[in-house]
Design a protein around this motif. Structure first.
Motif, PDB file in Angstrom:
ATOM      1  N   HIS A 190      26.008 -15.620  -6.428  1.00 52.85           N
ATOM      2  CA  HIS A 190      25.942 -14.314  -7.088  1.00 52.85           C
ATOM      3  C   HIS A 190      26.624 -14.419  -8.462  1.00 52.85           C
ATOM      4  O   HIS A 190      27.725 -14.958  -8.564  1.00 52.85           O
ATOM      5  CB  HIS A 190      26.667 -13.290  -6.210  1.00 52.85           C
ATOM      6  CG  HIS A 190      26.393 -11.868  -6.585  1.00 52.85           C
ATOM      7  ND1 HIS A 190      26.926 -11.295  -7.720  1.00 52.85           N
ATOM      8  CD2 HIS A 190      25.648 -10.900  -5.988  1.00 52.85           C
ATOM      9  CE1 HIS A 190      26.526 -10.036  -7.792  1.00 52.85           C
ATOM     10  NE2 HIS A 190      25.739  -9.774  -6.758  1.00 52.85           N
ATOM     11  N   PRO A 191      25.979 -13.900  -9.515  1.00 45.43           N
ATOM     12  CA  PRO A 191      26.561 -14.062 -10.858  1.00 45.43           C
ATOM     13  C   PRO A 191      27.933 -13.406 -11.039  1.00 45.43           C
ATOM     14  O   PRO A 191      28.732 -13.853 -11.834  1.00 45.43           O
ATOM     15  CB  PRO A 191      25.516 -13.418 -11.788  1.00 45.43           C
ATOM     16  CG  PRO A 191      24.594 -12.648 -10.914  1.00 45.43           C
ATOM     17  CD  PRO A 191      24.668 -13.219  -9.543  1.00 45.43           C
ATOM     18  N   LYS A 192      28.196 -12.334 -10.255  1.00 43.18           N
ATOM     19  CA  LYS A 192      29.472 -11.622 -10.450  1.00 43.18           C
ATOM     20  C   LYS A 192      30.469 -11.844  -9.307  1.00 43.18           C
ATOM     21  O   LYS A 192      31.669 -11.820  -9.517  1.00 43.18           O
ATOM     22  CB  LYS A 192      29.207 -10.119 -10.595  1.00 43.18           C
ATOM     23  CG  LYS A 192      28.433  -9.772 -11.868  1.00 43.18           C
ATOM     24  CD  LYS A 192      28.582  -8.305 -12.222  1.00 43.18           C
ATOM     25  CE  LYS A 192      27.865  -7.978 -13.521  1.00 43.18           C
ATOM     26  NZ  LYS A 192      26.460  -7.622 -13.341  1.00 43.18           N
ATOM     27  N   ALA A 198      22.855 -14.631  -3.893  1.00 42.61           N
ATOM     28  CA  ALA A 198      21.895 -13.618  -4.357  1.00 42.61           C
ATOM     29  C   ALA A 198      20.592 -14.302  -4.733  1.00 42.61           C
ATOM     30  O   ALA A 198      20.547 -15.520  -4.908  1.00 42.61           O
ATOM     31  CB  ALA A 198      22.477 -12.880  -5.569  1.00 42.61           C
ATOM     32  N   VAL A 199      19.539 -13.494  -4.823  1.00 42.36           N
ATOM     33  CA  VAL A 199      18.276 -14.021  -5.366  1.00 42.36           C
ATOM     34  C   VAL A 199      18.466 -14.089  -6.873  1.00 42.36           C
ATOM     35  O   VAL A 199      18.730 -13.077  -7.520  1.00 42.36           O
ATOM     36  CB  VAL A 199      17.090 -13.106  -4.988  1.00 42.36           C
ATOM     37  CG1 VAL A 199      15.840 -13.497  -5.766  1.00 42.36           C
ATOM     38  CG2 VAL A 199      16.825 -13.195  -3.478  1.00 42.36           C
ATOM     39  N   MET A 238      16.791 -10.352   3.252  1.00 47.76           N
ATOM     40  CA  MET A 238      16.567  -9.016   3.815  1.00 47.76           C
ATOM     41  C   MET A 238      17.100  -7.928   2.872  1.00 47.76           C
ATOM     42  O   MET A 238      16.468  -6.908   2.665  1.00 47.76           O
ATOM     43  CB  MET A 238      17.213  -8.900   5.205  1.00 47.76           C
ATOM     44  CG  MET A 238      16.503  -9.715   6.289  1.00 47.76           C
ATOM     45  SD  MET A 238      14.759  -9.211   6.541  1.00 47.76           S
ATOM     46  CE  MET A 238      13.871 -10.504   5.687  1.00 47.76           C
ATOM     47  N   GLN A 239      18.267  -8.178   2.281  1.00 52.37           N
ATOM     48  CA  GLN A 239      18.795  -7.211   1.308  1.00 52.37           C
ATOM     49  C   GLN A 239      17.846  -7.108   0.108  1.00 52.37           C
ATOM     50  O   GLN A 239      17.573  -6.019  -0.394  1.00 52.37           O
ATOM     51  CB  GLN A 239      20.189  -7.654   0.829  1.00 52.37           C
ATOM     52  CG  GLN A 239      20.811  -6.661  -0.156  1.00 52.37           C
ATOM     53  CD  GLN A 239      21.987  -7.246  -0.921  1.00 52.37           C
ATOM     54  OE1 GLN A 239      21.989  -8.414  -1.292  1.00 52.37           O
ATOM     55  NE2 GLN A 239      22.999  -6.423  -1.157  1.00 52.37           N
ATOM     56  N   TYR A 240      17.317  -8.252  -0.318  1.00 51.11           N
ATOM     57  CA  TYR A 240      16.438  -8.323  -1.487  1.00 51.11           C
ATOM     58  C   TYR A 240      15.184  -7.474  -1.311  1.00 51.11           C
ATOM     59  O   TYR A 240      14.710  -6.842  -2.240  1.00 51.11           O
ATOM     60  CB  TYR A 240      16.080  -9.797  -1.721  1.00 51.11           C
ATOM     61  CG  TYR A 240      15.136 -10.054  -2.877  1.00 51.11           C
ATOM     62  CD1 TYR A 240      15.525  -9.810  -4.200  1.00 51.11           C
ATOM     63  CD2 TYR A 240      13.858 -10.570  -2.651  1.00 51.11           C
ATOM     64  CE1 TYR A 240      14.664 -10.066  -5.266  1.00 51.11           C
ATOM     65  CE2 TYR A 240      12.992 -10.828  -3.708  1.00 51.11           C
ATOM     66  CZ  TYR A 240      13.399 -10.567  -5.020  1.00 51.11           C
ATOM     67  OH  TYR A 240      12.542 -10.821  -6.054  1.00 51.11           O
TER      68      TYR A 240
END
Length: 306
Positions: A190-192, A198-199, A238-240
């Protein structure tokens, strides 16, 4: 130091580690390569580089390093072993158990429990003996564990070639119009938030296939097949697509369902299909859903009928 083995190379032209495997040594190529690098392997009484090409007639002497006593503690923790033989163990990991020791989790892990139970392969280093693949702490289900280096290499290669089949059950938020589908979206850090995945553009390939098993009011039970095995893959995918796994504190937030407070995501590695490293037989293992997961499904079915 350990024992010394002496071998005469019959056929030259190959890298030394490969030539030694061909000469019938039982160690894996990667183990032999690390011994060559550490100077444990002499050719005609002199150390050689890893890239050395063996010649016919070379006299090789190998000092086998003594097995370091692992500093991991073997702990008598009960295990749900689904299958075991001389090469592998298939274990049903409970939700909440960490697979191997890492910062903050030195004891109480699946590896600590397995070391008490049986010797494990050493390929993955001191803190991950036997571990061919992992599942998250709060994901339950089937995991294959290698008891020796040859089995570890065979199982790891099969996994890398996407030949191992892994099927998960997940209860996710929301309803699906389709009955099945595929999420093909690259995953990276994840970038942050460094603790999350993350995708992300330029991430590693990640492919998840899903099939609807049962529909509830606002929730869906899915069977998911992993084609790749990225960290948190199912949870991120699934979140994506807007259907977070129920109970997932990192990617989903919903911890309460049907009057129950969950201790983690309702995600279970239910079925594992693998090729046995020695017999080459296809083996299929299946496991029951954990009690909490079943209780939630029962409560949702009851609500549906009312």
């Amino acid at each position: 130091m350990g024992k010394t083995m002496k071998i005469t190379i019959k056929e030259g032209g190959k890298r030394l580690d490969a030539a030694l495997v061909m000469a019938g040594l039982e160690q894996s190529r990667s183990t032999l390569a690390s011994w060559i690098k550490d100077g444990q392997v002499l050719v005609n009484d002199a150390p050689v580089k890893s890239s050395y090409k063996a010649k016919a007639g070379d006299q090789v002497s190998i000092t086998v390093p003594e097995t370091k006593e692992t500093s991991l503690e073997a702990e008598n923790i009960p295990l749900d072993i689904v299958y075991e033989d001389d090469d592998l163990i298939v274990v049903n990991k409970p939700q909440g158990m960490v697979v191997h020791p890492a910062a903050g989790h030195a004891t109480g892990t699946l590896v600590n429990a397995l070391l008490y139970h049986a010797p494990l392969s050493s390929i993955n280093g001191e803190f991950r003996p036997g571990i061919v693949h992992r599942i998250d702490r709060d994901t339950s289900g089937l995991l294959m564990v290698a008891k020796n280096d040859q089995a570890h290499q065979a199982l790891a290669e099969e996994l890398k070639a996407h030949k191992t089949e892994r099927y998960y059950y997940a209860l996710v938020k929301g309803n699906f119009t389709e009955d099945e589908g595929t999420v093909d979206a690259p995953i990276g850090r994840h970038p942050k938030d460094r603790k999350k995945q993350a995708v992300v553009p330029g991430g590693r390939d990640a492919v998840t296939h899903f099939k609807v098993l049962e529909r509830f009011d606002g929730f869906t039970l899915l069977r998911l097949a992993l084609e790749t095995g990225r960290t948190h893959q199912i949870r991120v995918h699934m979140q994506y697509i807007g259907h977070s796994v129920v109970g997932d504190p990192t990617y989903g937030h919903q911890q309460k369902i049907a009057g129950m407070t969950l201790k983690g995501q309702l995600l279970h590695a239910k079925t594992l299909v693998l090729t046995h490293p020695t017999t080459k037989e296809t083996m299929t293992f299946d496991s029951d859903l954990p009690k909490t997961f079943e209780q939630v499904l029962t409560a949702l079915r009851t609500e549906q009928k009312q």
